[in-house]
Design a protein around this motif. Structure first.
Motif, PDB file in Angstrom:
ATOM      1  N   LYS A  17      12.642 -26.407 -25.976  1.00  0.00           N
ATOM      2  CA  LYS A  17      11.584 -27.346 -25.622  1.00  0.00           C
ATOM      3  C   LYS A  17      12.199 -28.742 -25.434  1.00  0.00           C
ATOM      4  CE  LYS A  17       8.053 -24.538 -26.291  1.00  0.00           C
ATOM      5  NZ  LYS A  17       7.278 -24.053 -25.169  1.00  0.00           N
ATOM      6  N   GLY A  54      13.506 -25.973 -18.382  1.00  0.00           N
ATOM      7  CA  GLY A  54      12.787 -24.861 -18.993  1.00  0.00           C
ATOM      8  C   GLY A  54      13.152 -23.485 -18.483  1.00  0.00           C
ATOM      9  N   ASP A  67      10.356 -20.970 -19.991  1.00  0.00           N
ATOM     10  CA  ASP A  67       9.292 -21.432 -20.873  1.00  0.00           C
ATOM     11  C   ASP A  67       7.982 -21.380 -20.096  1.00  0.00           C
ATOM     12  OD1 ASP A  67       7.479 -22.796 -22.440  1.00  0.00           O
ATOM     13  OD2 ASP A  67       8.820 -24.469 -22.891  1.00  0.00           O
ATOM     14  N   ARG A  70       5.954 -24.493 -19.464  1.00  0.00           N
ATOM     15  CA  ARG A  70       6.506 -25.573 -18.641  1.00  0.00           C
ATOM     16  C   ARG A  70       6.819 -25.157 -17.211  1.00  0.00           C
ATOM     17  NH1 ARG A  70      11.720 -27.438 -20.914  1.00  0.00           N
ATOM     18  NH2 ARG A  70      11.443 -29.109 -19.415  1.00  0.00           N
TER      19      ARG A  70
END
Length: 81
Positions: A17, A54, A67, A70
């Motif tokens: 993150k 990400g 991710d 994202r």
């Protein structure tokens, strides 16, 4: 490499993150540059993978994971917040 392995132990699984480096930098009392150099070495040694915005890539540039909070799964681009 010893320092890089300490960084490796503290890093969570990828994808990371935004801002995830801050706890590691604080714990190891290192500079952002030292952290970045350690991560680069871990990637070079195959212990971690390249990650950009990400998305995590293998050494050939293939997407390994991303991710979903994202990244748009269809375009592999950052989702506008």
């Amino acid at each position: 490499m010893d320092f890089a392995l300490k960084v490796h132990e503290l890093l969570p699984p990828q994808p990371w993150k935004p801002g995830g480096q801050h706890p590691v930098i604080k714990e190891l009392k290192c500079t952002p540059k030292e952290y970045s150099q350690a991560v680069s070495l871990l990637v070079e040694e195959g212990l971690r993978n390249n990650q950009k915005d990400g998305v995590v890539y293998d050494q050939e540039g293939n997407v390994l994971c991303f991710d979903p909070e994202r990244v748009d799964p269809e375009t592999m681009e950052l989702i506008d917040a």
